[in-house]
Scaffold this active site. Structure first.
Site, mmCIF file in Angstrom:
data_model
loop_
_atom_site.group_PDB
_atom_site.id
_atom_site.type_symbol
_atom_site.label_atom_id
_atom_site.label_comp_id
_atom_site.label_asym_id
_atom_site.label_seq_id
_atom_site.Cartn_x
_atom_site.Cartn_y
_atom_site.Cartn_z
ATOM 1 N N ASP A 80 0.830 -1.392 -0.352
ATOM 2 C CA ASP A 80 0.082 -0.067 -0.308
ATOM 3 C C ASP A 80 0.691 1.294 -0.025
ATOM 4 O O ASP A 80 1.803 1.288 1.033
ATOM 5 C CB ASP A 80 -0.865 0.207 1.153
ATOM 6 N N GLY B 189 -7.983 8.269 7.136
ATOM 7 C CA GLY B 189 -7.995 8.771 8.689
ATOM 8 C C GLY B 189 -9.558 8.410 9.141
ATOM 9 O O GLY B 189 -9.914 8.741 7.857
ATOM 10 N N GLY C 96 -9.169 5.790 1.300
ATOM 11 C CA GLY C 96 -9.596 6.366 2.815
ATOM 12 C C GLY C 96 -10.752 5.569 2.564
ATOM 13 O O GLY C 96 -11.749 6.358 3.313
ATOM 14 N N ASN D 31 -10.045 0.337 -0.187
ATOM 15 C CA ASN D 31 -8.829 -0.103 0.829
ATOM 16 C C ASN D 31 -9.432 0.311 2.378
ATOM 17 O O ASN D 31 -10.166 1.871 3.337
ATOM 18 C CB ASN D 31 -8.323 1.056 0.251
#
Ligand code: 13P
Length: 273
Positions: free
Chosen positions: A79, A174, A202, A223
């Site tokens: 990643d 995040g 995200g 992801n």
């Protein structure tokens, strides 16, 4: 089946593969238990910092052995590889797939390093993912402009020969500061003119309905990282507050179970047709 083939199959079926980051044995176990229970495939992802934490060889072997022991169809993916050098080390260590992230570099430089990794990955028959546009990383301004331009995405894919492309359509890595708004019109346009499966970075904190919409508009790989870390640590904290147990083989399982439940829910959501 190679990951490239699986992504194309999923695209034709209108569903997505979950790509879950792991950090240690426990988060890996949670992800694998979920995939085994559902009998669904999963992509195991490692970031550079997780590779540094675990050690490349151990991380790669752990993932491989885990897939085999749990009887799960899966692939190991790098990643956000920052350099072709790191991608090369991962390919040598047996990764099935690498991301080269030149998204913050000028377009020509992004094309150049992506092509370099695509060339390198050929002999391994590995999948290569790249990124175009600005998707805020941890600590970066989430509101900044930089959505992927559809025509540029098409040109980028043709110029590089990359297998999958991460697009900037309103997500960020995040915790979200406020609920994300995805540009689905843009996503449809990119999907219509770009010949490769598209990737949504995200994935944590995106409402279920929004995620389903992104998949129906062309996302084939989702992801997920922050949600797993958060779920694991929250559950572990709960356990640690209520017991003096020092046997970590009794302390970690509730946190592994919490990750498993999260991943079961997410795999179900993204692989639904
Ligand atoms: P989140 O941490 O927001 O789930 O993002 C994961 C990701 O996109 C990894 O590349």
């Amino acid at each position: 089946m190679t990951l490239q083939e699986k992504l194309l199959q999923y695209r034709s079926e209108g569903k997505a593969l979950l790509a879950a980051n792991f950090y240690n044995f426990e988060t890996l176990a949670g992800i694998l238990q979920a995939a085994r229970q559902l009998e669904e495939p999963v992509i195991l992802q490692l970031s550079e910092s997780s590779i540094n934490y675990l050690g490349l060889e151990l991380a790669a072997k752990l993932a491989r052995a885990g897939l085999s022991q749990y009887g799960v169809e899966g692939w190991l993916h790098l990643d956000h590889g920052a350099t072709p050098g790191l991608a090369a080390r991962c390919l040598d260590a047996g990764f099935d797939s690498v991301m080269i992230d030149g998204s913050e570099k000028p377009f020509e430089e992004n094309v150049r390093i992506t092509r370099q990794v695509v060339d390198m990955a050929k002999i391994y028959e590995a999948n290569v993912e790249a990124e175009l546009g600005f998707i805020a990383k941890l600590g970066q301004e989430q509101e900044r402009d930089g959505f992927t331009q559809p025509e540029q995405a098409r040109d980028f894919v043709i110029m590089t020969g990359v297998n999958a492309l991460a697009v900037a359509i309103g997500t960020a890595h995040g915790f979200y500061k406020k609920e994300p708004k995805l540009d689905l019109v843009r996503l449809s346009r990119i999907s219509a003119i770009t010949p490769v499966p598209l990737v949504l970075h995200g994935g944590s904190g995106i409402p279920d309905e929004m995620l389903r919409n992104a998949i129906s508009h062309g996302i084939v790989k989702v992801n997920l990282a922050t949600d797993s870390k958060n779920t694991f640590m929250k559950e572990l904290r709960k356990v640690l507050f209520t017991t003096d147990e020092i046997d970590l083989r009794k302390t970690f399982p509730p946190a592994i179970e919490a990750v498993k439940e999260l991943i079961v829910r997410k795999i179900r959501l993204v692989s639904m047709q």
